[in-house]
Write a protein that holds these residues in place. Structure first.
Motif, PDB file in Angstrom:
ATOM      1  N   ARG A  50      41.317  24.225 -33.088  1.00 57.90           N
ATOM      2  CA  ARG A  50      41.200  23.755 -34.470  1.00 57.90           C
ATOM      3  C   ARG A  50      41.006  24.929 -35.428  1.00 57.90           C
ATOM      4  NH1 ARG A  50      36.965  19.140 -33.142  1.00 57.90           N
ATOM      5  NH2 ARG A  50      36.586  18.978 -35.360  1.00 57.90           N
ATOM      6  N   ARG A  68      33.952  23.090 -42.516  1.00 53.02           N
ATOM      7  CA  ARG A  68      34.127  21.808 -43.218  1.00 53.02           C
ATOM      8  C   ARG A  68      35.517  21.232 -42.955  1.00 53.02           C
ATOM      9  NH1 ARG A  68      32.782  23.498 -47.863  1.00 53.02           N
ATOM     10  NH2 ARG A  68      34.870  24.092 -48.501  1.00 53.02           N
ATOM     11  N   GLU A  69      36.542  22.062 -43.061  1.00 53.16           N
ATOM     12  CA  GLU A  69      37.923  21.585 -42.907  1.00 53.16           C
ATOM     13  C   GLU A  69      38.238  21.090 -41.499  1.00 53.16           C
ATOM     14  OE1 GLU A  69      40.598  21.146 -45.087  1.00 53.16           O
ATOM     15  OE2 GLU A  69      39.021  21.389 -46.581  1.00 53.16           O
ATOM     16  N   ASN A  71      35.889  20.023 -39.422  1.00 52.56           N
ATOM     17  CA  ASN A  71      34.847  19.064 -39.071  1.00 52.56           C
ATOM     18  C   ASN A  71      34.032  19.511 -37.853  1.00 52.56           C
ATOM     19  OD1 ASN A  71      33.386  16.730 -39.559  1.00 52.56           O
ATOM     20  ND2 ASN A  71      34.645  15.490 -38.202  1.00 52.56           N
ATOM     21  N   ASP A  73      30.288  21.562 -36.940  1.00 52.27           N
ATOM     22  CA  ASP A  73      29.015  22.068 -37.432  1.00 52.27           C
ATOM     23  C   ASP A  73      29.125  23.579 -37.636  1.00 52.27           C
ATOM     24  OD1 ASP A  73      25.939  21.649 -37.681  1.00 52.27           O
ATOM     25  OD2 ASP A  73      26.185  23.330 -36.278  1.00 52.27           O
ATOM     26  N   THR A 148      41.755   6.989 -44.631  1.00 52.15           N
ATOM     27  CA  THR A 148      40.966   8.229 -44.687  1.00 52.15           C
ATOM     28  C   THR A 148      40.322   8.389 -46.051  1.00 52.15           C
ATOM     29  OG1 THR A 148      42.393   9.258 -43.026  1.00 52.15           O
ATOM     30  CG2 THR A 148      41.055  10.741 -44.389  1.00 52.15           C
ATOM     31  N   HIS A 152      36.295   8.250 -46.768  1.00 46.24           N
ATOM     32  CA  HIS A 152      35.643   9.368 -47.462  1.00 46.24           C
ATOM     33  C   HIS A 152      34.843   8.868 -48.665  1.00 46.24           C
ATOM     34  CE1 HIS A 152      35.114  13.492 -48.798  1.00 46.24           C
ATOM     35  NE2 HIS A 152      35.496  13.115 -50.004  1.00 46.24           N
TER      36      HIS A 152
END
Length: 176
Positions: A50, A68-69, A71, A73, A148, A152
């Motif tokens: 990823r 963040r992008e 997902n 931690d 999605t 969100h």
């Protein structure tokens, strides 16, 4: 009155019919396939793939933005990034807009690996979608975008509600 063709949307009657469960199962099975393939062929775990994939498409990025992008931690992303730097796949660079900030990007070795892994990911993606007609693929794509965005927005609303201070029943609020 609805036409004879129109059907009421089916409401889940048990756990396995929940859309969240069904999407999770689909993602889990397909992700496992990708993870096993990427580990075997490229020695990349899912987190590393990823990160490699995101930086291959959007470098440079800060660690916080990257986490963040994809997902992940931030602490887990930091560990994966450090290992990938040690393997010569990623590099840190200065952030031009923030003298203290760090931007991450792929090294030449990382770019070469990305060019090998990404076509296999595209092939797996096409294999997954091959059971759908082109019209079904368009509907599925639009539905994923809508769901999605809605998820969100709903999450943001729920977090905002949870952040509001709660009054105790019977509490008196003092006036100014």
């Amino acid at each position: 009155m609805p036409s004879a063709d129109a059907q009421e949307p089916k409401t889940a009657s048990h756990f396995k019919e929940l859309v969240s469960f069904r999407l999770n199962m689909l993602a889990s099975h397909w992700s496992r396939l990708a993870a096993e393939s990427n580990q075997r062929d490229f020695e990349l775990d899912p987190r590393e793939w990823r990160i490699l994939g995101m930086l291959g498409a959007n470098a440079p990025m800060s660690l916080q933005g990257l986490a963040r992008e994809v997902n992940i931690d931030k602490s887990l992303a930091s560990r994966a990034v450090s290992l990938m730097i040690d393997r010569g796949l990623l590099q840190r660079g200065a952030d031009q807009s923030d003298g203290r900030g760090v931007q991450l990007s792929l090294t030449a070795k990382g770019k070469q690996l990305y060019r090998k892994v990404f076509p296999k990911a595209v092939k797996r993606n096409e294999e997954l979608l091959s059971v759908l007609s082109s019209q079904e693929r368009e509907v599925f794509d639009r539905a994923l975008d809508l769901l999605t965005a809605h998820a969100h927005e709903t999450l943001a609303r729920e977090r905002a509600k949870a952040a509001k201070p709660k009054r105790k029943p019977g509490a008196v609020i003092a006036a100014d």
